[in-house]
Motif scaffolding. Structure first.
Motif, mmCIF file in Angstrom:
data_model
loop_
_atom_site.group_PDB
_atom_site.id
_atom_site.type_symbol
_atom_site.label_atom_id
_atom_site.label_comp_id
_atom_site.label_asym_id
_atom_site.label_seq_id
_atom_site.Cartn_x
_atom_site.Cartn_y
_atom_site.Cartn_z
ATOM 1 N N GLU A 188 -3.721 7.952 -5.177
ATOM 2 C CA GLU A 188 -3.733 9.080 -6.114
ATOM 3 C C GLU A 188 -3.643 8.570 -7.551
ATOM 4 N N ALA A 220 2.255 3.561 3.656
ATOM 5 C CA ALA A 220 1.254 4.583 3.343
ATOM 6 C C ALA A 220 1.617 5.967 3.870
ATOM 7 N N THR A 247 7.038 12.322 -1.091
ATOM 8 C CA THR A 247 8.086 12.097 -2.091
ATOM 9 C C THR A 247 8.136 13.200 -3.142
ATOM 10 N N HIS A 271 2.718 12.806 -2.600
ATOM 11 C CA HIS A 271 2.757 13.398 -1.247
ATOM 12 C C HIS A 271 4.194 13.661 -0.809
ATOM 13 N N SER A 274 12.453 12.092 6.786
ATOM 14 C CA SER A 274 13.747 12.374 6.171
ATOM 15 C C SER A 274 14.852 11.689 6.973
ATOM 16 N N VAL A 298 0.866 -1.187 0.000
ATOM 17 C CA VAL A 298 0.000 0.000 0.000
ATOM 18 C C VAL A 298 0.896 1.227 0.000
ATOM 19 N N GLY A 316 7.369 2.650 -0.798
ATOM 20 C CA GLY A 316 6.593 1.516 -1.310
ATOM 21 C C GLY A 316 7.156 1.036 -2.642
ATOM 22 N N VAL A 361 17.048 16.772 -1.528
ATOM 23 C CA VAL A 361 18.456 16.663 -1.129
ATOM 24 C C VAL A 361 18.843 15.189 -0.989
ATOM 25 N N TYR A 409 7.759 26.561 1.932
ATOM 26 C CA TYR A 409 8.954 27.062 1.245
ATOM 27 C C TYR A 409 8.691 28.431 0.631
HETATM 28 C C1 FAD Z 1 9.011 19.070 3.393
HETATM 29 C C2 FAD Z 1 9.826 17.812 3.292
HETATM 30 C C3 FAD Z 1 11.176 17.865 2.954
HETATM 31 C C4 FAD Z 1 11.923 16.681 2.887
HETATM 32 N N1 FAD Z 1 13.210 16.723 2.405
HETATM 33 C C5 FAD Z 1 13.878 15.548 2.177
HETATM 34 C C6 FAD Z 1 15.137 15.555 1.537
HETATM 35 O O1 FAD Z 1 15.631 16.586 1.104
HETATM 36 N N2 FAD Z 1 15.804 14.353 1.391
HETATM 37 C C7 FAD Z 1 15.264 13.179 1.846
HETATM 38 O O2 FAD Z 1 15.912 12.129 1.728
HETATM 39 N N3 FAD Z 1 14.044 13.143 2.431
HETATM 40 C C8 FAD Z 1 13.334 14.307 2.570
HETATM 41 N N4 FAD Z 1 12.076 14.286 3.104
HETATM 42 C C9 FAD Z 1 11.516 13.009 3.537
HETATM 43 C C10 FAD Z 1 11.014 12.159 2.366
HETATM 44 O O3 FAD Z 1 10.357 12.934 1.395
HETATM 45 C C11 FAD Z 1 10.077 11.107 2.937
HETATM 46 O O4 FAD Z 1 10.721 10.486 4.011
HETATM 47 C C12 FAD Z 1 9.715 10.040 1.892
HETATM 48 O O5 FAD Z 1 9.219 10.663 0.719
HETATM 49 C C13 FAD Z 1 8.691 9.081 2.467
HETATM 50 O O6 FAD Z 1 8.230 8.270 1.409
HETATM 51 P P1 FAD Z 1 6.945 7.358 1.613
HETATM 52 O O7 FAD Z 1 6.832 6.526 0.405
HETATM 53 O O8 FAD Z 1 7.050 6.706 2.957
HETATM 54 O O9 FAD Z 1 5.731 8.395 1.767
HETATM 55 P P2 FAD Z 1 4.874 9.148 0.663
HETATM 56 O O10 FAD Z 1 5.719 9.718 -0.396
HETATM 57 O O11 FAD Z 1 4.014 10.111 1.413
HETATM 58 O O12 FAD Z 1 4.002 8.001 0.029
HETATM 59 C C14 FAD Z 1 2.950 7.340 0.706
HETATM 60 C C15 FAD Z 1 1.874 7.059 -0.312
HETATM 61 O O13 FAD Z 1 0.853 6.262 0.277
HETATM 62 C C16 FAD Z 1 -0.373 6.630 -0.333
HETATM 63 N N5 FAD Z 1 -1.477 6.193 0.534
HETATM 64 C C17 FAD Z 1 -1.750 6.615 1.793
HETATM 65 N N6 FAD Z 1 -2.849 5.990 2.257
HETATM 66 C C18 FAD Z 1 -3.261 5.149 1.285
HETATM 67 C C19 FAD Z 1 -4.363 4.245 1.174
HETATM 68 N N7 FAD Z 1 -5.253 4.060 2.164
HETATM 69 N N8 FAD Z 1 -4.504 3.541 0.021
HETATM 70 C C20 FAD Z 1 -3.597 3.695 -1.008
HETATM 71 N N9 FAD Z 1 -2.562 4.547 -0.952
HETATM 72 C C21 FAD Z 1 -2.391 5.270 0.181
HETATM 73 C C22 FAD Z 1 -0.257 8.126 -0.459
HETATM 74 O O14 FAD Z 1 -1.166 8.667 -1.409
HETATM 75 C C23 FAD Z 1 1.200 8.305 -0.828
HETATM 76 O O15 FAD Z 1 1.394 8.404 -2.227
HETATM 77 C C24 FAD Z 1 11.311 15.446 3.191
HETATM 78 C C25 FAD Z 1 9.944 15.403 3.504
HETATM 79 C C26 FAD Z 1 9.189 16.560 3.514
HETATM 80 C C27 FAD Z 1 7.721 16.465 3.746
#
Ligand code: FAD
Length: 400
Positions: free
Chosen positions: A36, A201, A44, A42, A377, A8, A14, A50, A227
């Protein structure tokens, strides 16, 4: 059809997990479900872009290990697939004498984490790297880089499909039922059967975890990071990346300047409580989610601990001149009208019941479910390493 693994979340964690599973065990039936219509919408797709070097993290922690390993895996992946990135380096700046002990500690931590070529800089040497920066001292980190994580995530997606994996977009997972050796995952469009569920998620990882079981005792608290962008004609004030010394009691790095891979220079992000988990504007309020966050005992303790820092961040969120003053500590020449509003991202920060903001990555295993409960991050930098770790856990379970 029954899938071996259902993941998910089509964010970078993921997708990296799906890719690593397929690389380790080609032929496995892997499905990624994303709510989405596009990948990486979101965290990512709204981050600073960075490639972190592994400087900040406690030696031996999951963050330190996965960041350093993930850094190398990410760079190799970008090279192999022609994704543009730059290892431009960054400076960390102590803006006044009081920050010098913390700067020194951070420098030592970088060395403990194996970073080579760090260079301590006296105040007047900062201008060798960033001509407009003023500070008491600083250091240069040559390993840090920039990349567009949306492009990286899209490429992971392409590779997953090429390896026979399936990605379903526009389907929100709403229910999970575990029965014998099968997991039924109901989405807004269909019902899927799988042998194992991996929850990546992001901002909803706690909610998805609770669909499957009640054993998760953390709540995601969303922190929006806003930002500004430097106007084109003032971009010359920043060559690459300029960071302050972070507050060691706060899990965020402080507002910094970042040259972006897609062009332009961003300043931020701050960190304010978001009133909605996917609330990118100040006016976005989801009363149910806000009430849930406020009612969480851990959040009340966080608020008691950080209220002063939190108020400062809120003030900077509403006052552009206060935001500018924070930036002027690094570059005194910045003026309020050099800045135009940029975007925002929302960070998923897990908070435990006792008021601890979970610092490290948190992966919680159950019989047929693996939950990635805290991936803040540098999880984008670390994605292929986290993906590898989660894939290994999943394959170990499948192989019994
Ligand atoms: C402002 C900011 C700056 C950052 N800067 C950096 C940086 O410079 N370098 C770095 O390494 N990291 C950085 N990070 C951290 C990094 O972006 C995140 O740690 C990383 O993107 C997390 O990835 P993820 O796949 O766990 O989450 P996400 O990218 O949020 O993906 C989770 C996905 O799950 C989906 N989802 C949620 N619920 C459901 C559901 N019920 N059914 C189906 N789909 C669902 C969402 O739609 C989403 O697409 C930053 C984060 C932020 C917010």
């Amino acid at each position: 059809m029954k899938h071996d693994i259902i993941i998910v979340g089509g964010g970078i964690v993921g997708l990296a997990t799906a890719l690593k599973v397929l690389q380790k065990k080609p032929g496995l039936k892997v499905l990624v479900i994303e709510k989405e219509e596009q990948l990486a919408r979101h965290q990512t797709g709204n981050n600073s872009g960075v490639i972190h070097s592994g400087l900040y993290y406690k030696p031996g922690s999951l963050k330190a290990r996965n960041c350093i390993q993930g850094y190398h895996l990410l760079i190799s992946f970008c090279q192999a697939h022609g994704i543009p990135f730059e290892l431009c380096g960054k400076i960390v700046v102590a803006t006044d004498e009081k920050e010098l002990p913390l700067l020194q500690t951070l420098y030592q931590r970088g060395e403990q984490n194996g970073l080579k070529g760090l260079r301590m800089l006296r105040g007047e040497q900062l201008s060798e790297y960033e001509p407009y920066v003023k500070g008491a001292a600083g250091f240069f980190v040559p390993q840090t880089g920039i990349v567009d994580y949306r492009v990286v995530a899209e490429k992971y997606g392409e590779q997953i499909r090429a390896a026979g994996g399936e990605i379903r977009l526009g389907e929100k997972v709403v229910s999970v039922v575990q029965e014998d050796n099968t997991i039924s995952v109901e989405s807004s469009k269909s019902t899927w059967k799988g042998g194992m569920l991996i929850n990546c998620a992001g901002l909803y990882s706690d909610k998805v975890a609770r669909l499957a079981s009640n054993s998760i005792d953390v709540k995601i608290i969303p922190f929006r990071g806003e930002y500004y962008k430097l106007k084109k004609e003032r971009e010359y004030l920043v060559r690459n990346l300029i960071y302050p010394v972070p507050d060691p009691n706060f899990p965020f790095l402080g507002v910094h300047f970042t040259r972006m891979m897609k062009g332009g220079v961003e300043a931020g992000p701050n960190a304010v409580l978001a009133f909605s988990r996917e609330g990118y504007r100040k006016s976005d309020i989801n009363f149910r989610e806000l009430a849930e966050a406020l009612a969480w005992p851990g959040f009340q303790r966080v608020a008691a601990k950080y209220w002063k820092t939190g108020l400062g961040e809120m003030y900077r969120s509403f006052s552009k001149s206060a935001f500018t003053r924070a930036l002027q500590k690094l570059i005194p020449e910045i003026r309020e009208n050099d800045l135009v509003e940029g975007g925002a991202g929302v960070r998923a920060q897990a908070c435990d019941r006792t008021g601890g903001l979970v610092d490290d990555f948190l992966i919680v295993e159950e019989k047929q479910v693996i939950n990635v409960c805290n991936a803040p991050s540098p999880a984008a930098t670390s994605s292929l390493s986290i993906g590898q770790t989660v894939a290994e856990i999943a394959l170990r379970k499948i192989d019994g």
